[in-house]
Design an enzyme around this catalytic site. Sequence first.
Site, short mmCIF file in Angstrom:
data_model
loop_
_atom_site.label_atom_id
_atom_site.label_comp_id
_atom_site.label_asym_id
_atom_site.label_seq_id
_atom_site.Cartn_x
_atom_site.Cartn_y
_atom_site.Cartn_z
N ASN A 89 24.38 28.88 -1.78
CA ASN A 89 25.33 29.40 -2.46
C ASN A 89 27.21 28.35 -2.17
OD1 ASN A 89 26.61 31.10 -3.72
ND2 ASN A 89 25.63 32.84 -3.03
N HIS A 129 17.37 45.63 -3.97
CA HIS A 129 18.90 46.90 -3.60
C HIS A 129 19.01 47.85 -4.79
CE1 HIS A 129 20.01 42.08 -2.34
NE2 HIS A 129 18.87 42.15 -1.51
N ARG A 160 16.31 48.23 -0.31
CA ARG A 160 17.79 48.53 0.92
C ARG A 160 19.03 48.96 0.52
NH1 ARG A 160 21.64 42.87 1.55
NH2 ARG A 160 22.46 43.57 -0.10
N TYR A 210 31.02 44.51 1.77
CA TYR A 210 29.00 43.68 1.43
C TYR A 210 28.20 44.27 0.66
CZ TYR A 210 24.72 42.07 1.46
OH TYR A 210 23.07 41.19 1.27
N ASP A 241 21.09 45.94 5.54
CA ASP A 241 21.47 45.17 6.10
C ASP A 241 23.29 44.98 6.43
OD1 ASP A 241 22.55 42.07 6.27
OD2 ASP A 241 22.30 41.47 4.17
N HIS A 262 24.91 42.18 7.64
CA HIS A 262 25.72 40.87 7.67
C HIS A 262 26.61 40.51 8.71
CE1 HIS A 262 26.74 38.47 3.70
NE2 HIS A 262 25.24 38.99 3.67
N GLU A 279 18.76 45.11 9.55
CA GLU A 279 19.15 43.64 8.87
C GLU A 279 20.72 43.21 9.69
OE1 GLU A 279 17.91 42.74 5.62
OE2 GLU A 279 19.38 40.73 5.02
N GLU A 307 18.58 34.21 8.00
CA GLU A 307 18.54 34.36 6.66
C GLU A 307 19.38 33.03 6.28
OE1 GLU A 307 20.41 38.05 4.50
OE2 GLU A 307 21.96 37.08 4.53
N ARG A 338 13.78 35.92 8.46
CA ARG A 338 13.93 36.14 7.74
C ARG A 338 14.47 34.97 6.74
NH1 ARG A 338 15.07 38.80 4.02
NH2 ARG A 338 16.95 38.81 3.53
N HIS A 357 14.03 35.93 2.96
CA HIS A 357 15.08 36.33 2.00
C HIS A 357 15.20 35.85 0.90
CE1 HIS A 357 19.64 34.77 2.07
NE2 HIS A 357 19.90 35.58 1.35
N GLU A 391 12.34 40.05 0.31
CA GLU A 391 13.07 40.36 -0.32
C GLU A 391 13.24 39.70 -2.27
OE1 GLU A 391 17.02 38.73 0.32
OE2 GLU A 391 18.04 40.55 0.01
N TRP A 424 31.28 36.88 7.08
CA TRP A 424 31.90 38.03 5.70
C TRP A 424 30.12 38.67 5.90
CZ3 TRP A 424 28.48 37.26 1.77
CH2 TRP A 424 28.46 38.38 0.28
O1 EZ4 Z 1 24.73 37.90 1.42
O2 EZ4 Z 1 22.10 35.37 -0.43
O3 EZ4 Z 1 19.97 40.20 2.49
N1 EZ4 Z 1 20.52 39.49 1.34
C1 EZ4 Z 1 21.98 38.96 2.08
C2 EZ4 Z 1 22.71 38.15 0.77
C3 EZ4 Z 1 23.43 37.48 0.52
C4 EZ4 Z 1 23.79 36.21 0.01
C5 EZ4 Z 1 24.56 34.37 0.15
O4 EZ4 Z 1 23.81 33.67 -0.39
O5 EZ4 Z 1 22.56 39.37 3.02
O6 EZ4 Z 1 23.03 38.89 -0.23
CO CO Z 2 20.94 40.01 4.55
#
Ligand code: EZ4
Ligand code: CO
Length: 401
Positions: free
Chosen positions: A37, A122, A147, A159, A209, A211, A235, A261, A282, A311, A338, A401
């Site tokens: 990505n 999600h 999630r 996020y 999550d 992140h 996560e 991930e 993950r 993931h 997921e 991020w």
């Molecule tokens: O931000 O796959 O758990 N899932 C995540 C995703 C990631 C994206 C990044 O390309 O954290 O949404």
């Molecule tokens: Co994630």
Amino acid sequence: MKITDIKIIVTAPGRNFVTVKIITDEGLYGVGDATLNGRELAVAAYLTEHVVPCLIGHDPARIEDIWQYLYKGAYWRRGPVTMCAIAGIDMALWDIKAKAANMPLYQLLGGASRERVLCYTHASGADIAETVEAVGRRQEEGYLAIRAQTGIPGLPPIYGTDKSNTNSAAADALPREEVWSTAKYMNYVPALFEELRKAYGTELHLLHDTHHRLTPIEAARLGKDLEPYRLFWLEDTVAAEHQEGFRLVRQHTTTPLAVGEVFNSIWDCRLLIEEQLIDYIRTTAVHAGGVTALRRIMDFASVYNVRTACHGAMDMSPICLGANLHLDLWAPNFGIQEYSGYTEPMHEVFPHAWRFADGHLHPGDTPGHGVDIDETLAAKYPYERAYLPVARLEDGTLWHW
Ligand code: EZ4
Ligand code: CO
């Protein structure tokens, strides 16, 4: 059997996907996902320029040897671009082998260990009230594990809560910038899970999550604050490359932890698994180097009672999800998969045998991994440059991020 041609197909039915198609002299072909990505064309060029010429004429049955050849033979090991490229080839080779055996891939891995695969999806909203409602809607769709991500009043969308769904898609767009405040986030988010438990009881599996944005001591405190709400997992608390950071988090909280991930090899998971610092690993078929590599990670994790949790956001193509599902159905230490779903054009470009019902997925019983690409349709969706967003603290500092 010999490999006669390898096509690298880039298509954007809503977002960019890179697909490897390996064609053999016996008419059998296989497909694999090589999507990274935000850096898609780097993998496509790596494959076209450096990998494809080495494999023409090779025996597609020699999957392990080809994996080692691409891994050790490059001299420059690991890294997401290399490992996604290897993954695309590897998934396509397993697809061919399973088609040649006239079996669904999970049979070659050792057969099914379960009837179906639990998945989570999600749900998000701009604030707690909206997120609680969004979780309810997902539960009505049949999901047993959800999630939940909430925006923070006073901050722009963060996020997991931005409806534009992570990518800047306009042709001239540069990475979108988000604002982050760990303090505001940590003050706000525990109440979300208090409200979710009040609204939906204890049976629903709830995940969250962060992140990679917290320091170990912050993650430890959040884990403790969330303990009363019995999360399925928390996560990506700490930046994933800081593996030792999880020692501190682990000592302080009984909230289960998941990470991995962004890992692209078994070596990135090693310390976390050996020291049992996490409960769920993950890694996914595309970023970790394919079926061959993910199977090795899953087996390694099983030795330490760490469970799998591939993931499966939308930026992994339906081919990657298909490959994951065969591993999920087999893995003795399977945890959860997921599944954020796909748009209609994505389902059409990638016809697939896998299916969702009652909160679970199944890879299907079509020979191979059961996912294909409709090349004519794919050609109607040309590549568009797109980026993941970046995050900055309120004073402008670039953050995770
Ligand atoms: O931000 O796959 O758990 N899932 C995540 C995703 C990631 C994206 C990044 O390309 O954290 O949404
Ligand atoms: Co994630």
